[in-house]
Design a protein around this motif. Structure first.
Motif, PDB file in Angstrom:
ATOM      1  N   PHE A 168      48.947  33.080  39.402  1.00 44.75           N
ATOM      2  CA  PHE A 168      47.983  34.063  38.862  1.00 44.75           C
ATOM      3  C   PHE A 168      48.729  35.120  38.038  1.00 44.75           C
ATOM      4  O   PHE A 168      48.310  35.497  36.949  1.00 44.75           O
ATOM      5  CB  PHE A 168      47.234  34.800  39.985  1.00 44.75           C
ATOM      6  CG  PHE A 168      46.305  33.960  40.809  1.00 44.75           C
ATOM      7  CD1 PHE A 168      45.765  32.784  40.319  1.00 44.75           C
ATOM      8  CD2 PHE A 168      45.942  34.364  42.100  1.00 44.75           C
ATOM      9  CE1 PHE A 168      44.893  32.015  41.089  1.00 44.75           C
ATOM     10  CE2 PHE A 168      45.079  33.612  42.872  1.00 44.75           C
ATOM     11  CZ  PHE A 168      44.555  32.438  42.374  1.00 44.75           C
ATOM     12  N   ALA A 196      51.701  37.872  43.101  1.00 46.41           N
ATOM     13  CA  ALA A 196      51.267  37.834  41.698  1.00 46.41           C
ATOM     14  C   ALA A 196      52.173  38.728  40.845  1.00 46.41           C
ATOM     15  O   ALA A 196      52.497  38.383  39.700  1.00 46.41           O
ATOM     16  CB  ALA A 196      49.815  38.280  41.585  1.00 46.41           C
ATOM     17  N   THR A 283      44.060  39.815  39.373  1.00 46.22           N
ATOM     18  CA  THR A 283      44.152  38.355  39.515  1.00 46.22           C
ATOM     19  C   THR A 283      42.777  37.698  39.667  1.00 46.22           C
ATOM     20  O   THR A 283      42.563  36.616  39.149  1.00 46.22           O
ATOM     21  CB  THR A 283      45.045  37.945  40.705  1.00 46.22           C
ATOM     22  OG1 THR A 283      44.469  38.416  41.909  1.00 46.22           O
ATOM     23  CG2 THR A 283      46.450  38.470  40.560  1.00 46.22           C
ATOM     24  N   GLN A 325      41.990  38.272  34.955  1.00 49.37           N
ATOM     25  CA  GLN A 325      42.336  36.875  34.711  1.00 49.37           C
ATOM     26  C   GLN A 325      41.052  36.087  34.384  1.00 49.37           C
ATOM     27  O   GLN A 325      40.070  36.166  35.136  1.00 49.37           O
ATOM     28  CB  GLN A 325      43.001  36.263  35.948  1.00 49.37           C
ATOM     29  CG  GLN A 325      43.427  34.825  35.731  1.00 49.37           C
ATOM     30  CD  GLN A 325      44.332  34.278  36.829  1.00 49.37           C
ATOM     31  OE1 GLN A 325      45.044  33.324  36.606  1.00 49.37           O
ATOM     32  NE2 GLN A 325      44.324  34.864  37.995  1.00 49.37           N
TER      33      GLN A 325
END
Ligand code: SF4
Length: 381
Positions: A168, A196, A283, A325
């Motif tokens: 991610f 992440a 993320t 994301q």
């Protein structure tokens, strides 16, 4: 009369209907409804398989369930879409079930695999039996587990959760390369975003500073606490290392933004610590809709992402930018296909019909000026 001890993870979406059909009084929990369905069949001399099949025929929602029946039979089953995790393990003379594989690890048990969606496992006289009671043709595993809920050292789909989280972070650094290149340093909000942040550091080449530290003994989750408690919990839970922040342009990696008040509070504290710029990299894709399957975000009104664009969110919480994301990047990093995941809260399309209908209708009502009164699925008929 028969008796049963039951524990379950999830939420029943059609509780209103079940309450009427089973004659349950107001206020009884989802676990009571499941108990009533199972016991009703067992008391009429039905088999375990018939009892679980009745649940799967009548209950809409997420229910990873483990029960102990009065004759000593231990059983576990998972809803036909496998929305919540459930796995099984074994050891010397032991059979066990756990939401996550880490529950087996820490008890010295061997992970034997996931309970499949719609599957029933039961242990009678020490022997494990299994049967696919209901086959729905797809699964819909909660996508949010990968970003937030699950332990990083748990296995889903034969991969550690932390591996998805590292990916991610790499995705975010590559997808928003122009924003990342304006930053001096990457930091994370501990602890779910740490992996992440590591991925972000690898892909962007930015130095990674552990400039926020989590208090070891404060375990409350800020986003599922009452609004007035959240800021206090966060201040106790996360300490900011001011000297590592002052004068720097920060890439801050976090797992999700639900209501926005936790993030707003962190941004305020980072500014107070002297951060020059704050760019958030999130993320989990933008949460635009409620969850009907057991995560405590059950109305549109409480969700900052339901009503605002990323730019508006950045302004609202005082950050220089908010970078989510994209869904397709997220799905790819989980190792599952899009049609194997529940993505209801980020797409407003749910894997079960009642939830889909409630979400759509409520959204339309809100557009026409109606107000929400509590959790959407409670009292919806
Ligand atoms: S709606 Fe979101 S949080 Fe709820 S089960 Fe689906 S993916 Fe998970």
């Amino acid at each position: 009369r028969r008796s049963i001890a039951l524990s379950f993870n999830g939420n029943i979406v059609n509780m209103g209907e079940l309450r009427s059909s089973l004659g349950l009084p107001e206020g009884l929990s989802d676990a009571h409804a499941l108990n009533r369905l199972l016991l009703g069949t067992l008391e009429e001399e039905g088999s375990i398989q018939e009892a679980v099949k009745l649940c799967m025929d009548q209950v809409e929602g997420a229910y990873s369930t483990v029960c102990l029946i009065d004759d000593g039979t231990l059983l576990a089953f998972r809803d036909p879409l496998g929305i919540k995790p459930l796995c099984h393990g074994c050891g010397e003379g032991i059979k066990a079930f756990s939401s996550e594989s880490v529950g087996l690890d820490i008890n010295g048990l061997e992970y034997c695999g996931e309970v499949s969606p719609g599957e029933l496992l039961w242990i009678e006289e020490g022997r494990l039996h299994r049967e696919r009671v209901r086959y729905s043709g797809r699964r819909a595993f909660c996508a949010f587990e990968f970003a937030y809920f699950a332990r990083p050292d748990s296995l889903f789909n034969d991969r550690y959760v932390y591996e998805a989280r590292v990916q991610f972070g790499m995705n975010l650094a590559r997808r928003f390369e122009d924003v990342a290149s304006r930053c001096d340093v990457v930091i994370s909000l501990p602890e779910t975003a740490n992996d992440a942040a590591y991925g972000f550091h690898i892909a962007s080449g930015l130095p990674w500073e552990m400039a926020t530290r989590r208090h070891r003994y404060v375990t409350q989750r800020a986003f599922i606490s009452k609004a007035e408690e959240r800021e206090l919990i966060l201040a106790r839970k996360v300490n900011i290392l001011t000297r590592k922040i002052r004068g720097r342009r920060l890439a801050v990696v976090d797992d999700s933004i639900v209501r926005g008040d936790t993030t707003r509070s962190v941004v305020r504290r980072l500014r107070a610590a002297g951060a020059r710029e704050i760019h958030l990299f999130i993320t989990y894709p933008r949460i635009i809709a409620p969850c009907f399957y057991g995560i405590d975000m059950a109305t549109y009104s409480e969700l900052i992402g339901a009503w605002r664009t990323p730019e508006e969110i950045a302004e609202e919480i005082g950050a220089d930018s908010v970078n989510y994301q994209p869904i397709e990047d997220y799905v790819k990093a989980t190792g599952l296909r899009r049609d194997e995941l529940c993505l209801g809260c980020v797409t407003r399309r749910y894997p079960t019909p009642r939830a889909d209908e409630m979400a759509r209708e409520m959204w339309e009502r809100l557009q026409s000026g109606e107000e929400e009164r509590g959790r959407i699925y409670e009292g919806w008929c």
